[in-house]
Scaffold this motif. Structure first.
Motif, mmCIF file in Angstrom:
data_model
loop_
_atom_site.group_PDB
_atom_site.id
_atom_site.type_symbol
_atom_site.label_atom_id
_atom_site.label_comp_id
_atom_site.label_asym_id
_atom_site.label_seq_id
_atom_site.Cartn_x
_atom_site.Cartn_y
_atom_site.Cartn_z
ATOM 1 N N LEU A 147 0.500 -1.360 0.079
ATOM 2 C CA LEU A 147 -0.021 0.041 -0.173
ATOM 3 C C LEU A 147 0.714 1.026 0.163
ATOM 4 O O LEU A 147 2.002 1.380 1.152
ATOM 5 C CB LEU A 147 -0.872 -0.126 1.306
ATOM 6 C CG LEU A 147 -2.105 -1.173 1.553
ATOM 7 C CD1 LEU A 147 -2.900 -1.066 3.218
ATOM 8 C CD2 LEU A 147 -2.544 -1.435 -0.299
ATOM 9 N N GLY A 148 1.091 1.733 -1.153
ATOM 10 C CA GLY A 148 1.556 3.394 -1.536
ATOM 11 C C GLY A 148 0.923 4.692 -1.316
ATOM 12 O O GLY A 148 0.167 4.903 -1.888
ATOM 13 N N LEU A 149 1.484 4.985 -0.250
ATOM 14 C CA LEU A 149 0.738 6.710 -0.157
ATOM 15 C C LEU A 149 1.308 7.719 -0.843
ATOM 16 O O LEU A 149 2.277 7.862 -0.471
ATOM 17 C CB LEU A 149 0.202 7.325 0.419
ATOM 18 C CG LEU A 149 -0.592 8.873 1.266
ATOM 19 C CD1 LEU A 149 -1.865 8.292 0.633
ATOM 20 C CD2 LEU A 149 -0.520 9.085 3.004
ATOM 21 N N LEU A 150 0.780 8.459 -2.143
ATOM 22 C CA LEU A 150 1.417 8.882 -3.423
ATOM 23 C C LEU A 150 0.555 10.925 -2.538
ATOM 24 O O LEU A 150 -0.663 10.375 -3.181
ATOM 25 C CB LEU A 150 1.338 8.998 -4.715
ATOM 26 C CG LEU A 150 1.841 9.313 -5.400
ATOM 27 C CD1 LEU A 150 3.339 9.469 -5.400
ATOM 28 C CD2 LEU A 150 1.683 8.830 -6.965
ATOM 29 N N HIS A 151 1.064 11.648 -2.879
ATOM 30 C CA HIS A 151 0.841 13.216 -3.167
ATOM 31 C C HIS A 151 1.595 14.036 -4.553
ATOM 32 O O HIS A 151 2.372 14.144 -4.670
ATOM 33 C CB HIS A 151 1.089 13.791 -1.895
ATOM 34 C CG HIS A 151 1.505 13.156 -0.277
ATOM 35 N ND1 HIS A 151 0.303 12.758 -0.221
ATOM 36 C CD2 HIS A 151 2.394 13.055 0.394
ATOM 37 C CE1 HIS A 151 0.398 12.345 1.613
ATOM 38 N NE2 HIS A 151 1.476 12.457 1.502
ATOM 39 N N GLU A 152 0.240 13.114 -5.612
ATOM 40 C CA GLU A 152 0.920 13.345 -6.831
ATOM 41 C C GLU A 152 0.829 14.642 -7.340
ATOM 42 O O GLU A 152 1.293 15.177 -8.122
ATOM 43 C CB GLU A 152 -0.749 13.029 -7.813
ATOM 44 C CG GLU A 152 -1.757 13.606 -6.968
ATOM 45 C CD GLU A 152 -2.680 12.499 -8.512
ATOM 46 O OE1 GLU A 152 -2.704 12.947 -8.872
ATOM 47 O OE2 GLU A 152 -3.913 13.446 -8.190
ATOM 48 N N GLU A 153 0.396 15.784 -6.075
ATOM 49 C CA GLU A 153 0.728 17.258 -6.686
ATOM 50 C C GLU A 153 1.985 17.487 -6.361
ATOM 51 O O GLU A 153 2.404 18.613 -7.093
ATOM 52 C CB GLU A 153 0.009 18.194 -5.669
ATOM 53 C CG GLU A 153 -1.753 18.062 -6.130
ATOM 54 C CD GLU A 153 -2.730 18.422 -4.760
ATOM 55 O OE1 GLU A 153 -3.725 19.044 -5.244
ATOM 56 O OE2 GLU A 153 -2.363 19.164 -4.359
ATOM 57 N N LEU A 154 2.723 16.715 -5.834
ATOM 58 C CA LEU A 154 4.002 17.702 -5.455
ATOM 59 C C LEU A 154 5.241 16.439 -6.328
ATOM 60 O O LEU A 154 6.391 16.966 -6.364
ATOM 61 C CB LEU A 154 4.950 16.509 -4.163
ATOM 62 C CG LEU A 154 3.542 16.859 -2.597
ATOM 63 C CD1 LEU A 154 4.543 15.877 -1.777
ATOM 64 C CD2 LEU A 154 4.017 18.547 -2.476
ATOM 65 N N HIS A 155 4.982 16.129 -7.580
ATOM 66 C CA HIS A 155 5.285 14.673 -8.448
ATOM 67 C C HIS A 155 4.816 15.482 -9.476
ATOM 68 O O HIS A 155 3.569 16.311 -10.386
ATOM 69 C CB HIS A 155 5.709 13.564 -8.206
ATOM 70 C CG HIS A 155 5.845 13.357 -6.847
ATOM 71 N ND1 HIS A 155 6.904 13.279 -6.469
ATOM 72 C CD2 HIS A 155 4.843 12.870 -6.202
ATOM 73 C CE1 HIS A 155 7.164 13.209 -5.086
ATOM 74 N NE2 HIS A 155 5.665 12.502 -4.793
ATOM 75 N N GLY A 156 6.003 14.926 -11.134
ATOM 76 C CA GLY A 156 5.240 15.502 -12.612
ATOM 77 C C GLY A 156 4.057 14.335 -12.975
ATOM 78 O O GLY A 156 4.186 13.642 -12.456
ATOM 79 N N PRO A 157 4.667 14.788 -14.222
ATOM 80 C CA PRO A 157 3.782 13.449 -15.042
ATOM 81 C C PRO A 157 4.319 12.521 -15.161
ATOM 82 O O PRO A 157 3.874 10.538 -15.230
ATOM 83 C CB PRO A 157 3.235 14.139 -16.137
ATOM 84 C CG PRO A 157 3.828 15.362 -16.840
ATOM 85 C CD PRO A 157 3.980 15.563 -14.677
ATOM 86 N N GLY A 158 5.929 12.134 -15.528
ATOM 87 C CA GLY A 158 6.977 10.806 -15.161
ATOM 88 C C GLY A 158 6.831 10.061 -14.063
ATOM 89 O O GLY A 158 6.333 9.044 -14.267
ATOM 90 N N PRO A 159 6.728 10.865 -13.084
ATOM 91 C CA PRO A 159 7.350 9.758 -12.148
ATOM 92 C C PRO A 159 5.466 9.343 -11.145
ATOM 93 O O PRO A 159 5.080 8.010 -11.168
ATOM 94 C CB PRO A 159 7.328 10.345 -10.342
ATOM 95 C CG PRO A 159 8.365 11.823 -11.268
ATOM 96 C CD PRO A 159 7.895 11.744 -12.477
ATOM 97 N N VAL A 160 4.328 9.853 -11.710
ATOM 98 C CA VAL A 160 3.311 9.594 -11.452
ATOM 99 C C VAL A 160 3.109 8.159 -11.959
ATOM 100 O O VAL A 160 2.214 7.582 -11.828
ATOM 101 C CB VAL A 160 2.338 10.735 -10.793
ATOM 102 C CG1 VAL A 160 1.060 10.040 -11.011
ATOM 103 C CG2 VAL A 160 2.742 11.888 -9.695
ATOM 104 N N GLY A 161 3.125 8.770 -13.681
ATOM 105 C CA GLY A 161 2.202 7.956 -14.746
ATOM 106 C C GLY A 161 3.890 6.394 -14.539
ATOM 107 O O GLY A 161 3.103 5.602 -14.673
ATOM 108 N N ILE A 162 5.076 5.954 -14.143
ATOM 109 C CA ILE A 162 5.372 5.415 -14.391
ATOM 110 C C ILE A 162 4.688 4.571 -12.838
ATOM 111 O O ILE A 162 4.563 2.591 -12.794
ATOM 112 C CB ILE A 162 7.123 5.021 -13.846
ATOM 113 C CG1 ILE A 162 7.809 5.864 -14.758
ATOM 114 C CG2 ILE A 162 8.174 4.022 -13.775
ATOM 115 C CD1 ILE A 162 9.333 6.708 -14.752
#
Length: 299
Positions: A147-162
């Motif tokens: 289970l991984g929590l990700l604050h997507e507003e802190l990252h660009g589309p590249g890491p979020v997409g991977i």
């Protein structure tokens, strides 16, 4: 939907935002895993262990194995590796050796790890952790869920997409007014992704309360009995012309309009146009040159 979110193994990615935090849903899923008899290993990076355990009862806390990076993220007070990657490797080894049954690994949060680790290193570790369910050192490893929590507003589309491509289930939190919703994407091998939306709320004991689609509150209709204010009541200029002003406007011939008088002047220029002469009286200070200006041209 959210009840069956923990059924598959692999990576379950929780994407939250500033408006809709995801740690409450993360703790609700942890409680569900712990009460089902699974061992839960938590890698805490953003909050202390005491704050994370707050709200859980003894049955849940007894099944939590907490490894904290919040107070000492770079292991300065201990010898050995000084990178968060070493703690992630140690956590995966701990899951492999201590509990033969299903194991839930909680990363709170992936955003913290992405800010301190290369994206490729983190993705390789997650892939190895999710697929580590074979025999090793004569100890059977059960199914591992991450289970991984990700604050997507802190990252660009590249890491979020991977990270999204690595996840078997992806939950994006949003909502409407006071109602939270989870848009869930399930990915299965050789199958199309399935999309579902679930409305829910988190109870104080971190239990999930699933809800139906909330009804929108009707907008109040304006009261017609209330007198409306005229915005043109106290203007310093007129928005409309009077009858006399309209007549004067219609009689006015603008200079760019092609009137009949102009047409006659163009058709019969001799009748309406008189020839004229220009008389020039030199001034006393005018400078006259008596020489021929073209004398040097030999004309």
């Amino acid at each position: 939907m959210l009840d069956s979110l923990l059924a598959p193994g692999g990576l379950v990615l929780l994407r939250d935002s500033v408006e809709w935090e995801g740690r409450s849903l993360l703790k609700a899923l942890i409680k569900k895993s712990a009460l089902s008899g699974e061992q839960v290993h938590v890698l805490g990076c953003e909050v202390s262990e005491e704050e994370f355990r707050e709200g859980f009862d003894n049955d849940v806390n007894n099944r939590l194995v907490y490894q904290e990076l919040f107070r000492d993220p770079f292991s300065w007070s201990r010898t050995g590796e000084t990178l968060p990657g070493a703690a992630l490797d140690a956590l995966s080894n701990l899951c492999r050796r201590t509990h033969p049954g299903p194991v839930t690994v909680v990363l709170d949060s992936l955003s913290w790890l992405l800010l301190h680790l290369p994206c490729t290193t983190l993705c390789q570790t997650l892939h190895a952790l999710c697929h580590r369910s074979s025999r090793h050192d004569n100890s059977t490893v059960g199914q591992i869920r991450v289970l991984g929590l990700l604050h997507e507003e802190l990252h660009g589309p590249g890491p979020v997409g991977i990270l999204s491509s690595l996840a078997q289930a992806e939950v994006t939190l949003s909502g409407l007014s006071d109602h939270a919703s989870a848009h869930i994407v399930y990915r299965r091998p050789q199958q199309r992704p399935t999309h579902q939306t679930q409305w829910f709320s988190i109870l104080p004991d971190f239990s999930l309360n699933l809800q139906r689609v909330p009804l929108l509150e009707p907008h109040p209709h304006p009261d017609l009995s209330v007198t409306q204010v005229d915005p043109t009541a106290h203007l310093t200029f007129n928005l409309h012309l009077s009858k006399k002003e309209k007549e004067a406007k219609d009689k006015l011939i603008l200079p760019f309009q092609f009137s009949s008088e102009k047409q006659q002047a163009l058709l019969h220029p001799g009748q309406s146009q008189a020839t004229g002469q220009i008389f020039y009286e030199p001034d006393a200070y005018d400078d006259f040159d008596q020489e021929d200006p073209d004398d040097d041209l030999d004309i």
